[in-house]
Design a protein around this motif. Structure first.
Motif, PDB file in Angstrom:
ATOM      1  N   TYR A  77      -3.747  11.762  62.831  1.00 31.41           N
ATOM      2  CA  TYR A  77      -3.922  11.401  61.311  1.00 31.41           C
ATOM      3  C   TYR A  77      -5.262  11.224  60.915  1.00 31.41           C
ATOM      4  CZ  TYR A  77      -4.958   6.595  62.517  1.00 31.41           C
ATOM      5  OH  TYR A  77      -5.417   5.397  63.138  1.00 31.41           O
ATOM      6  N   ILE A  78      -6.314  11.084  61.877  1.00 35.12           N
ATOM      7  CA  ILE A  78      -7.687  11.043  61.546  1.00 35.12           C
ATOM      8  C   ILE A  78      -8.354  12.345  61.326  1.00 35.12           C
ATOM      9  CG2 ILE A  78     -10.050   9.871  61.925  1.00 35.12           C
ATOM     10  CD1 ILE A  78      -8.675   7.594  63.087  1.00 35.12           C
ATOM     11  N   TYR A 125       2.354  12.554  56.951  1.00 33.51           N
ATOM     12  CA  TYR A 125       0.981  11.522  56.741  1.00 33.51           C
ATOM     13  C   TYR A 125       0.306  12.048  56.005  1.00 33.51           C
ATOM     14  CZ  TYR A 125      -2.330   8.007  57.610  1.00 33.51           C
ATOM     15  OH  TYR A 125      -3.373   7.243  57.372  1.00 33.51           O
ATOM     16  N   ARG A 171      -0.802  10.879  52.238  1.00 32.80           N
ATOM     17  CA  ARG A 171      -1.852  10.284  51.799  1.00 32.80           C
ATOM     18  C   ARG A 171      -2.535  10.987  50.547  1.00 32.80           C
ATOM     19  NH1 ARG A 171      -5.763  10.605  56.879  1.00 32.80           N
ATOM     20  NH2 ARG A 171      -5.344  12.769  56.663  1.00 32.80           N
ATOM     21  N   LEU A 195      -1.055   9.691  47.514  1.00 28.47           N
ATOM     22  CA  LEU A 195      -1.690   8.588  47.240  1.00 28.47           C
ATOM     23  C   LEU A 195      -3.240   8.754  46.435  1.00 28.47           C
ATOM     24  CD1 LEU A 195       0.157   6.444  49.942  1.00 28.47           C
ATOM     25  CD2 LEU A 195       0.483   6.262  47.417  1.00 28.47           C
ATOM     26  N   ARG A 196      -3.739   9.550  47.272  1.00 30.26           N
ATOM     27  CA  ARG A 196      -5.257   9.927  46.843  1.00 30.26           C
ATOM     28  C   ARG A 196      -5.114  10.516  45.288  1.00 30.26           C
ATOM     29  NH1 ARG A 196      -9.190  12.046  51.582  1.00 30.26           N
ATOM     30  NH2 ARG A 196      -8.977  10.549  52.985  1.00 30.26           N
ATOM     31  N   ALA A 250      -4.928   7.767  42.905  1.00 30.90           N
ATOM     32  CA  ALA A 250      -6.022   6.878  42.785  1.00 30.90           C
ATOM     33  C   ALA A 250      -6.889   7.789  41.712  1.00 30.90           C
ATOM     34  CB  ALA A 250      -6.657   6.900  44.274  1.00 30.90           C
ATOM     35  N   ARG A 251      -7.008   8.987  41.938  1.00 32.96           N
ATOM     36  CA  ARG A 251      -7.903  10.062  41.111  1.00 32.96           C
ATOM     37  C   ARG A 251      -7.493   9.735  39.761  1.00 32.96           C
ATOM     38  NH1 ARG A 251      -8.517  13.760  45.986  1.00 32.96           N
ATOM     39  NH2 ARG A 251      -6.596  14.686  45.164  1.00 32.96           N
ATOM     40  N   LEU A 266      -5.842   7.376  38.314  1.00 36.27           N
ATOM     41  CA  LEU A 266      -6.326   6.138  37.751  1.00 36.27           C
ATOM     42  C   LEU A 266      -7.638   5.976  37.551  1.00 36.27           C
ATOM     43  CD1 LEU A 266      -4.218   3.694  40.315  1.00 36.27           C
ATOM     44  CD2 LEU A 266      -3.994   3.811  37.886  1.00 36.27           C
ATOM     45  N   ARG A 272      -4.871  -0.156  40.407  1.00 33.89           N
ATOM     46  CA  ARG A 272      -5.866  -0.210  41.609  1.00 33.89           C
ATOM     47  C   ARG A 272      -5.591  -1.385  42.310  1.00 33.89           C
ATOM     48  NH1 ARG A 272     -11.267   1.133  42.872  1.00 33.89           N
ATOM     49  NH2 ARG A 272     -11.491   2.160  41.390  1.00 33.89           N
ATOM     50  N   LEU A 311      -2.202  -0.535  44.314  1.00 30.88           N
ATOM     51  CA  LEU A 311      -2.266   0.258  45.283  1.00 30.88           C
ATOM     52  C   LEU A 311      -3.213  -0.236  46.468  1.00 30.88           C
ATOM     53  CD1 LEU A 311      -1.666   3.312  45.922  1.00 30.88           C
ATOM     54  CD2 LEU A 311      -3.602   3.863  44.380  1.00 30.88           C
ATOM     55  N   VAL A 323      -1.771  -0.349  50.394  1.00 27.43           N
ATOM     56  CA  VAL A 323      -2.174   0.666  51.379  1.00 27.43           C
ATOM     57  C   VAL A 323      -3.229  -0.128  52.320  1.00 27.43           C
ATOM     58  CG1 VAL A 323      -3.664   2.721  51.938  1.00 27.43           C
ATOM     59  CG2 VAL A 323      -2.152   2.689  49.983  1.00 27.43           C
ATOM     60  N   TYR A 324      -3.920  -1.098  52.258  1.00 22.91           N
ATOM     61  CA  TYR A 324      -4.594  -1.712  53.113  1.00 22.91           C
ATOM     62  C   TYR A 324      -4.463  -3.158  53.788  1.00 22.91           C
ATOM     63  CZ  TYR A 324      -8.158   1.910  51.668  1.00 22.91           C
ATOM     64  OH  TYR A 324      -8.885   2.993  51.609  1.00 22.91           O
ATOM     65  N   GLU A 325      -3.951  -3.799  52.788  1.00 25.96           N
ATOM     66  CA  GLU A 325      -2.999  -5.191  53.229  1.00 25.96           C
ATOM     67  C   GLU A 325      -1.861  -4.994  53.855  1.00 25.96           C
ATOM     68  OE1 GLU A 325      -4.616  -8.069  50.175  1.00 25.96           O
ATOM     69  OE2 GLU A 325      -6.190  -6.774  49.976  1.00 25.96           O
TER      70      GLU A 325
END
Lengths: 327, 327
Positions: free
Chosen positions: A153-154, A162, A166, A169-170, A173-174, A176, A197, A200, A204-206
């Protein structure tokens, strides 16, 4: 006494088993049993747990066929890694099966191997696996395994769930930030908090929501004509098709027939878009189609082929293809 | 008695302190001290540790200026999060400083705030921060803070060290698959094992090497004319410039002057490429230049402005800009 042969497809989220009980006579009826168990990826859950899951499923299949002798088992294992690790895992599986099947042959192969077998048997061809991750494999005419993609995935996994999720979701973000508007924002607002923001980022991060679960929404929006989602799908499938082309260029002795596996290939719009991209990237005489047999059918075929008694006895028209599971 | 004012720039990997000792008279000499400490990102290392790091640095500055009274402290803190969290952190910092500076005013602000202050003082303008991550902030003419980008390494951070490094390593993976050749492969072979699939995958997923450390190599290869690296740099800086354009479109009252901060902006080729992209994305009358003052100078200015005695006493030509650290 009837023989029992077992194929296993051990994936990250579930394991499939396909067993066949049969007499040596080709004309006698065959009985097939299909079981499903937990995921058994040794890299994720550890060797002991993976082997435990496989042995449990095999034990269950043996119990369901009491009047048979288990002759061979072939397991295709995702993430079984290099030859050395695979051998260690095979030894472990062999020991775990020594009670239920002291005389069975046990073989453990790369999961791509069983999918190639399911798609092409002994012939040459290319498979694309598009699930949470993605990868491309081929069997050359000499029988060797070649690969492209599958970088995780990286580093890659273009065209995977994935990567699609991703990218979706990007794009949100754009949007927004003031970028191109997309229906994805409304479609992902409940699940990923795509309307703000803070929500989202938090999701994703928490909360670490799995990004691949947004892939279905990206496919849905693309099929409905959302330009942002359609572009994501085009870019991702183009990148995956390029891997197929590189692989075919690298090895001249690969037949230009492509079979698609993996969860995403159950989506018609995905298959159509990826198919178009692959046909655009390969010679004109290529064929591209979704798999008609699941990988576990390939594992069973390999198990049947593995049984020496069987070969000797029948002086061998090739083991008949496993048809009951195939379209 | 002389006054002491302190600015802090608390980042993820290091914290900068800038202290100024001065009398009320504008003509008297000023003495500035600069200290550096550990990173103090409360989201990463926890509130207690972050506050401890800041308090220790302040204590050290106070010890170096024994004949002064600490009047105000302003800390710009990366990842200090929302208003509520920031307030809790500010309270903690205040308590931690109550021994060394019982009467000092303590203020804690978003790290973008001190960079905007360093770049524009009270005026309107836009900053781009391009380090391991990236983000765009602006101060409107009404003084409010606006932002774009800064979505973190999964959802965005276009043009950041992480994004450049990851794109470079992806390009290497593609080259190994048979895609476009790039000098990055040779340049990254020692550090990331870029000459073999197994080594590259092992370094990224198992050893978890920081991807941003490949960014320097991408910039180097791009400057030397490697087409793959140059394209990565163009794509990434274009994406970052688009964020600037969206932000400027969203808010009409932002002056089109852009100042660049962050580790990447110490690289001339990066600054040149990003500058071109930003000028292409904004109105023709815009200006783009690297920061001449570090963010900590903005924190000190805010600390000076925070001191009520100072304002009352001088009846106030605006606190003179902090010049010693600025180009």
């Amino acid at each position: 006494m009837s023989s029992l042969h077992i194929g296993l497809d051990a994936g990250g989220s579930s394991t499939e088993l396909l067993a066949r009980a049969s007499t040596e006579s080709l004309s006698s009826p065959k009985e097939e049993t299909r079981l499903q168990g937990d995921g058994a990826n040794p890299e994720r859950s550890g060797h002991a747990e993976a082997v435990g899951t496989l042995a449990e499923l095999v034990g269950e299949a043996v119990r369901r066929h009491p009047a048979t002798q288990l002759r061979s088992v072939c397991a295709g294992v995702a993430g079984a890694g290099s030859g050395e690790r695979r051998q260690a895992l095979a030894g472990r599986l062999h020991r775990a099966l020594s009670e239920v099947a002291p005389r069975a042959r046990v073989r453990l192969v790369h999961d791509a191997r069983i999918a190639l077998e399911a798609a092409f048997g002994n012939a040459s061809g290319i498979i694309i696996i598009a699930g949470t991750g993605s990868a491309v494999f081929a069997r050359t005419e000499a029988g060797t395994l070649e690969r492209a993609g599958g970088w995780g995935y990286i580093l890659g996994d273009e065209g995977s769930g994935y990567a699609l999720g991703r990218a979706g979701l990007r794009a949100v973000a754009r949007a927004l930030d003031g970028g191109p508007a997309t229906r994805l924002q409304a479609l992902l607002s409940n699940t990923y908090g795509a309307n703000s923001r803070a929500a989202l980022v938090g999701n994703v991060y928490e909360a670490e929501l799995p990004l691949q679960e947004a892939a279905r929404t990206v496919l849905e929006a693309a099929a409905e004509g959302d330009a942002v989602a359609a572009r994501i799908l085009d870019e991702q499938t183009d990148a995956l098709a390029r891997q197929v082309a590189w692989l075919a260029e690298r090895e001249a002795t690969i037949a230009p027939q492509v079979v698609l596996f993996g969860g995403l290939t159950k989506n018609a719009h995905y298959v159509e878009t990826l198919g178009r991209a692959v046909r655009g990237a390969l010679p004109a005489n290529c064929s591209v189609q979704p798999a008609s047999c699941p990988p576990v059918a390939g594992a069973l075929r390999l198990a049947l082929r593995e049984d020496p008694g069987r070969e000797a006895a029948s002086n061998a028209p090739e083991a008949p293809p496993v048809v009951s599971l195939c379209a």
